[in-house]
Design a protein around this motif. Structure first.
Motif, PDB file in Angstrom:
ATOM      1  N   ASP A   1      -5.679  -1.072  -4.782  1.00  0.00           N
ATOM      2  CA  ASP A   1      -4.996  -1.752  -3.476  1.00  0.00           C
ATOM      3  C   ASP A   1      -5.865  -2.446  -2.933  1.00  0.00           C
ATOM      4  O   ASP A   1      -6.878  -2.056  -2.136  1.00  0.00           O
ATOM      5  N   GLU A   2      -5.611  -3.673  -3.284  1.00  0.00           N
ATOM      6  CA  GLU A   2      -6.302  -4.692  -2.809  1.00  0.00           C
ATOM      7  C   GLU A   2      -7.944  -4.647  -2.834  1.00  0.00           C
ATOM      8  O   GLU A   2      -8.808  -4.659  -1.811  1.00  0.00           O
TER       9      GLU A   2
ATOM     10  N   GLN B   1      -8.856  -0.338  -0.406  1.00  0.00           N
ATOM     11  CA  GLN B   1      -9.382  -1.601   0.103  1.00  0.00           C
ATOM     12  C   GLN B   1     -10.451  -1.970   0.802  1.00  0.00           C
ATOM     13  O   GLN B   1     -11.288  -2.901   0.547  1.00  0.00           O
TER      14      GLN B   1
ATOM     15  N   SER C   1       0.804  -1.266  -0.169  1.00  0.00           N
ATOM     16  CA  SER C   1       0.017  -0.042  -0.118  1.00  0.00           C
ATOM     17  C   SER C   1       0.861   1.266   0.098  1.00  0.00           C
ATOM     18  O   SER C   1       0.617   2.294  -0.656  1.00  0.00           O
TER      19      SER C   1
END
Ligand SMILES: Nc1ncnc2c1ncn2[C@@H]1O[C@H](COP(=O)(O)OP(=O)(O)O)[C@@H](O)[C@H]1O
Ligand code: SF4
Ligand SMILES: [Mg+2]
Lengths: 399, 345
Positions: B187-188, B107, B63
């Motif tokens: 990001d995820e 995320q 991240s």
């Protein structure tokens, strides 16, 4: 058992648009609507809110409805309680024996008419003689001065004779013209409590608004900048908190004198520190949240992030802390006025009313009772309300 | 993959020796500053139109890498060259035009949407910030985006808490698309979602990539979904890239012990294959980035750790065309460690 055969159709695929898992059934509700819905369920809190609304109306429109001006004096009708005993003189003449042993002409329903002029005033023998519609009325108040007599033991302070025969109280009536009685200058206590509500509530409101703007801005900036500058800002707050409020007020009264202005400035300059702390704490944790990062990646400037993202999300705690601040501002104002650092006469706040009543507390307790009751009930109402509000706005309670 | 390698690839993003240290202070009077080396000398290149996967256990700096590229964080050292412009030293006002070209999907579908704004305002925020559209036009764009991510225009007036995790993630995606970006850092984006929803979101991201010619940096903590979506993959461990290869190559021929361990952790759907493969269990936790192990950072958990691993830090070298790895074990055809050939230079 016979009916449990599984038919082939049961295994068919459900068409995509029949799956309503992704459809929102609940009506759209904003955070505030949701909070209001929860607040409404809290009865005590709603009671508090109702009382606050009542108090505000009381302060705003009350004085015009009271029929009395808060500052008009009538020394002949001073210190008359909200409820008193009347004596009958003849068929439709009634009198009230004032605590200063003077007769006041009243109607049967408790409406005050005015002081009756005495014919004779024997100060040495402690009696007064009146001539009311041809009746000779004799007010003997020597018993108040005699320490050991059967009358003094029975609590009798005076005796009233009409044409030579003693009369007993006819009945107890409410003071119709002055529901809360009159004070030592003959001013209507109800009108003064209403007017005091105006001053007390506006001081609390102004102080709270000042606190809101300074506290939110200061705390918000300190939290958002963080680091060394933010910490330094909070150390300043610590210093401000460490100095007692009384010191500010006394210094301010030295500079600008006592009165409305210095109370507002004093309250405004001190109370915001709590707000600043709360906002800073919230902003510190919120600014790391992804929605703030998202706003940054979209190119939002600091002011936009503050006003559109951070402050709206801290609004719950801010409002709760404001409603908690109001009662304490009311109380502090009352306290300062009570010790003589408050608003100047003829302006009156609940605190000064209580202070004025203090000298006559034994004889005229009602004069202290009403402003104190107003202070207590208002504080209680705000506390109930803010308590319910806190529960309603707490996101952890969201279902 | 093959077609791509043949056509000349155009570089969109080049990250060179990127470092991002956080400093944690303890003590008020005598402050004791410690560096958290969240990203420590990372270099990679992303080509136009591709998806570059970045994987590693949580806490290894993925991240931070993404956020530093998009300049949510200031760069400690190194360069971020996006389409020829070096973002790493720009001021926030210089970087503002690039905010329209680089976007991010976050995320946590709950934390990434402002609960006090309507979905329409959330999606339209960039239009307001960059003064791209107003009134009716703005509304049209918002409705369009909502439909594009599989929601409907009635949703514009609703608030985020009324949506499920998957729907919220779609809103986040619509928000990032509003500026018409070239490059999106994901990001995820799916790791907080139900498995059943994950595939939907990934497929949608792939469709959007095709339609809009997007380039993705796709961050994930496990390799399973990344292989599906990525053209190339970088594996990160404790602030460092340890292996970079095309996704097929990485799967078939992992060179770094850490990548091998990550791969063996993927559940295998075929029981016959699963029986014959043995899982490499990664023991322990990722060490603290505040004081990483000397030499190879993976050595505390590596099955093959040797003496040299604690003394010499392996660097990322190209051991086969397009395949980079940082391990003392990797040897060339003459049996000489790549690390020797590089470090003796
Ligand atoms: N703002 C920050 N301040 C201090 N340390 C941070 C900050 N953000 C991340 N870190 C640290 O940097 C390391 C990498 O974090 P992160 O990039 O979030 O990892 P990942 O995304 O791979 O899970 C972690 O050890 C984390 O504690
Ligand atoms: S360098 Fe050594 S410790 Fe590091 S991964 Fe390779 S073998 Fe393991
Ligand atoms: Mg992460």
């Amino acid at each position: 058992m016979a009916d449990t055969t599984i038919k082939k159709e049961l295994w068919e695929r459900i068409p995509q648009d029949n799956k309503d898992a992704e459809v929102i059934s609940r009506p759209s509700m904003t955070y505030w609507q949701d909070a209001w819905r929860r607040l409404k369920r809290n009865k005590i809190s709603m009671l508090g809110l109702a009382f606050i609304v009542f108090m505000v109306l009381f302060a705003l429109v009350g004085p015009t409805l009271a029929g009395h001006d808060y500052s008009t004096q009538d020394l002949t009708l001073s210190n008359i309680p909200p409820r008193f005993e009347i004596y009958q003189i003849d068929a439709d003449t009634f009198v009230y024996v004032h605590s200063e042993y003077k007769l006041i002409d009243v109607l049967e329903d408790g409406t005050l008419i005015g002081r009756i002029k005495e014919v004779q005033n024997n100060l040495n023998d402690k009696n007064r003689v009146y001539d009311i519609d041809g009746n000779e009325v004799f007010l003997d108040y020597k018993y108040a001065a005699i320490k050991d007599s059967s009358e003094a033991d029975a609590g009798i302070k005076f005796k009233l004779f009409v044409n030579g025969t003693e009369v007993q109280p006819y009945k107890t009536v409410w003071n119709k013209g002055h529901l809360f009685g009159t004070d030592n200058m003959g001013r209507d206590v109800l009108a003064r409590v209403m007017y005091g509500a105006r001053i007390s509530l506006s001081i609390a409101l102004i102080a709270t608004l000042v606190n809101f703007f300074i506290g939110v801005l200061y705390g918000g900036i300190s939290g958002y900048i963080g680091g060394r500058i933010g910490n330094t800002m909070m150390r300043i707050v610590d210093i401000i908190t460490a100095i007692p409020l009384m010191l500010y007020v006394i210094l301010l009264t030295v500079i600008i004198g006592t009165g409305f202005k210095s109370i507002v400035i004093a309250l405004g300059s001190v109370y915001w520190v709590n707000m600043a702390r709360i906002v800073r704490g919230q902003v510190l944790s919120l600014k790391e949240q992804e929605f703030v990062l998202a706003a940054k990646t979209l190119g939002a400037k600091t002011s936009r992030i503050m006003l559109r993202h951070l402050i709206p999300n801290v609004m719950g705690p801010i409002i709760v802390s404001m409603t908690m601040m109001i009662p304490s501002a009311i109380f502090t104002e009352a306290f300062l006025s009570f010790i003589g650092l408050g608003v100047n006469p003829p302006m009156a706040s609940w605190g000064t009313l209580a202070n004025d009543a203090l000298s006559g507390i034994r004889t005229y307790p009602y004069q202290l009772f009403f402003p104190s009751l107003a202070i207590s009930l208002t504080m209680l109402a705000f506390n109930f309300f803010s308590d319910g509000l806190q529960n309603a706005l707490d996101p952890k309670m969201r279902k | 993959m093959e077609q791509r390698t043949e056509s000349p690839k155009e570089v969109l993003l080049e990250v060179k020796n990127l470092k991002k240290y956080f400093y944690s202070k303890s003590g008020f009077i005598k402050s004791n500053v410690q560096a958290i080396k969240a990203v420590d000398d990372v270099s990679f290149t992303i080509y136009k139109g591709e998806t570059f996967g970045l994987v590693g256990e949580s806490g290894c700096g993925k991240s931070t890498t993404g956020r530093t590229i998009i300049r949510l964080y200031d760069v400690t050292d190194g360069d971020v060259i996006f389409d020829g412009a070096n973002l790493s030293q720009m001021t926030q006002s210089q970087i503002r035009p690039y905010r329209k070209r680089i976007q991010m999907i976050f995320q946590d579908p709950y934390a990434s949407l402002n609960a006090r704004m309507t979905v329409g305002d959330i999606i339209g925020e960039s239009l307001d910030i960059h003064h791209l559209a107003k009134g009716k036009e703005r509304q049209e764009i918002i409705w369009n985006l909502l439909e594009r991510v599989g929601l409907s225009k009635e949703h514009a007036n609703r608030y985020p808490h009324e949506f499920s995790g998957g729907q919220r993630q779609r809103i986040g995606i619509a928000r990032s698309l509003a500026v018409n970006p070239d490059f999106i850092i994901c990001d995820e984006p799916i790791s907080a979602l139900d498995v059943s929803i994950q595939a939907q979101v990934v497929n949608m991201l792939q469709d959007l990539q095709k339609e809009m010619g997007l380039t993705y940096l796709f961050i994930a903590h496990d390799l399973s979904m990344v292989k599906h979506i990525s053209d190339r993959i970088g594996v990160m461990y404790l602030g460092k890239l340890v292996e970079v290869a095309s996704s097929d190559e990485l799967y078939d021929n992992p060179k770094h012990p850490y990548t091998q361990a990550l791969l063996s952790a993927i559940p295998i759907p075929d029981p016959d294959v699963a029986k014959n493969s043995h899982r490499i269990v990664l023991e322990g936790d990722v060490p603290s980035p505040m004081n990483p192990p000397s030499g190879c950072r993976f050595r505390t958990r590596c099955r093959y750790a040797m003496d040299i691993c604690s003394k010499v830090e392996p660097v990322l070298v190209e051991i086969e065309p397009g395949h980079f790895s940082a391990c003392h074990l990797n040897k060339n055809s003459e049996g000489v460690s790549f690390q020797e050939t590089v470090q003796n230079d």
